[in-house]
Design a protein around this motif. Structure first.
Motif, mmCIF file in Angstrom:
data_model
loop_
_atom_site.group_PDB
_atom_site.id
_atom_site.type_symbol
_atom_site.label_atom_id
_atom_site.label_comp_id
_atom_site.label_asym_id
_atom_site.label_seq_id
_atom_site.Cartn_x
_atom_site.Cartn_y
_atom_site.Cartn_z
ATOM 1 N N GLY A 1 0.847 -1.192 0.000
ATOM 2 C CA GLY A 1 0.000 0.000 0.000
ATOM 3 C C GLY A 1 0.883 1.242 0.000
ATOM 4 O O GLY A 1 1.870 1.310 0.730
ATOM 5 N N TYR A 2 0.541 2.215 -0.822
ATOM 6 C CA TYR A 2 1.429 3.368 -0.980
ATOM 7 C C TYR A 2 1.555 4.229 0.274
ATOM 8 O O TYR A 2 2.546 4.929 0.450
ATOM 9 N N ASP A 3 0.583 4.180 1.168
ATOM 10 C CA ASP A 3 0.657 5.025 2.356
ATOM 11 C C ASP A 3 0.506 4.246 3.658
ATOM 12 O O ASP A 3 0.185 4.810 4.692
ATOM 13 N N VAL A 4 0.779 2.959 3.609
ATOM 14 C CA VAL A 4 0.592 2.116 4.791
ATOM 15 C C VAL A 4 1.450 2.579 5.962
ATOM 16 O O VAL A 4 0.998 2.589 7.101
ATOM 17 N N GLU A 5 2.669 2.978 5.703
ATOM 18 C CA GLU A 5 3.550 3.410 6.792
ATOM 19 C C GLU A 5 3.031 4.680 7.466
ATOM 20 O O GLU A 5 3.179 4.843 8.676
ATOM 21 N N LYS A 6 2.418 5.565 6.696
ATOM 22 C CA LYS A 6 1.855 6.794 7.270
ATOM 23 C C LYS A 6 0.704 6.455 8.213
ATOM 24 O O LYS A 6 0.582 7.030 9.294
ATOM 25 N N HIS A 7 -0.134 5.522 7.797
ATOM 26 C CA HIS A 7 -1.273 5.141 8.636
ATOM 27 C C HIS A 7 -0.817 4.383 9.882
ATOM 28 O O HIS A 7 -1.330 4.613 10.973
ATOM 29 N N ARG A 8 0.151 3.508 9.721
ATOM 30 C CA ARG A 8 0.682 2.789 10.888
ATOM 31 C C ARG A 8 1.346 3.761 11.856
ATOM 32 O O ARG A 8 1.240 3.608 13.068
ATOM 33 N N GLY A 9 2.028 4.764 11.308
ATOM 34 C CA GLY A 9 2.657 5.769 12.159
ATOM 35 C C GLY A 9 1.626 6.524 12.979
ATOM 36 O O GLY A 9 1.851 6.831 14.158
ATOM 37 N N TYR A 10 0.494 6.841 12.375
ATOM 38 C CA TYR A 10 -0.595 7.530 13.081
ATOM 39 C C TYR A 10 -1.062 6.670 14.251
ATOM 40 O O TYR A 10 -1.205 7.161 15.379
ATOM 41 N N VAL A 11 -1.291 5.384 13.995
ATOM 42 C CA VAL A 11 -1.736 4.473 15.055
ATOM 43 C C VAL A 11 -0.681 4.382 16.153
ATOM 44 O O VAL A 11 -1.008 4.407 17.345
ATOM 45 N N ASP A 12 0.586 4.304 15.780
ATOM 46 C CA ASP A 12 1.651 4.207 16.768
ATOM 47 C C ASP A 12 1.698 5.439 17.668
ATOM 48 O O ASP A 12 1.825 5.317 18.884
ATOM 49 N N VAL A 13 1.599 6.614 17.074
ATOM 50 C CA VAL A 13 1.602 7.835 17.880
ATOM 51 C C VAL A 13 0.386 7.848 18.800
ATOM 52 O O VAL A 13 0.495 8.149 19.992
ATOM 53 N N LEU A 14 -0.760 7.504 18.257
ATOM 54 C CA LEU A 14 -2.000 7.506 19.032
ATOM 55 C C LEU A 14 -1.915 6.553 20.220
ATOM 56 O O LEU A 14 -2.293 6.909 21.340
ATOM 57 N N PHE A 15 -1.375 5.352 20.020
ATOM 58 C CA PHE A 15 -1.356 4.349 21.080
ATOM 59 C C PHE A 15 -0.095 4.368 21.934
ATOM 60 O O PHE A 15 -0.156 4.089 23.122
ATOM 61 N N GLN A 16 1.052 4.673 21.358
ATOM 62 C CA GLN A 16 2.284 4.638 22.136
ATOM 63 C C GLN A 16 2.577 5.958 22.851
ATOM 64 O O GLN A 16 3.126 5.959 23.934
ATOM 65 N N ARG A 17 2.199 7.065 22.229
ATOM 66 C CA ARG A 17 2.460 8.375 22.837
ATOM 67 C C ARG A 17 1.216 8.985 23.464
ATOM 68 O O ARG A 17 1.311 9.954 24.202
ATOM 69 N N GLY A 18 0.050 8.435 23.121
ATOM 70 C CA GLY A 18 -1.179 8.854 23.763
ATOM 71 C C GLY A 18 -1.769 10.173 23.306
ATOM 72 O O GLY A 18 -2.489 10.821 24.057
ATOM 73 N N HIS A 19 -1.478 10.589 22.086
ATOM 74 C CA HIS A 19 -2.087 11.809 21.564
ATOM 75 C C HIS A 19 -2.278 11.714 20.060
ATOM 76 O O HIS A 19 -1.696 10.871 19.401
#
Length: 84
Positions: free
Chosen positions: A8-26
């Motif tokens: 997927g051309y933007d999969v890393e961007k979406h995974r990064g969003y989830v990571d920030v949301l869940f790992q950093r809490g914002h």
């Protein structure tokens, strides 16, 4: 059979969003994600499913989260048929 998720051309961007949301809490800002202007609802649900899949020992938690898309499509189709 599953789609190779890294194609997927933007999969890393979406995974990064989830990571920030869940790992950093914002919600990610402009500097943290190219998807910063996207509302967090879908990411929160997908991230929650991924988190649960990890805790339950899934070999590929992202595949479980991607499978959630099948449910979204089915629900959309059913609701569309009901209101037609």
């Amino acid at each position: 059979m599953t789609f190779p998720d890294l194609l997927g051309y933007d999969v890393e961007k979406h995974r990064g969003y989830v990571d920030v949301l869940f790992q950093r809490g914002h919600i990610p800002g402009r500097a943290e994600s190219k998807e910063f202007d996207t509302p967090p609802g879908f990411y929160a649900v997908a991230g929650g499913v991924k988190y649960l899949a990890e805790k339950l020992g899934a070999s590929d938690p992202w595949a479980v989260a991607r499978a959630l898309n099948v449910l979204w499509v089915l629900a959309t189709a059913i609701l569309t048929l009901l209101i037609a």
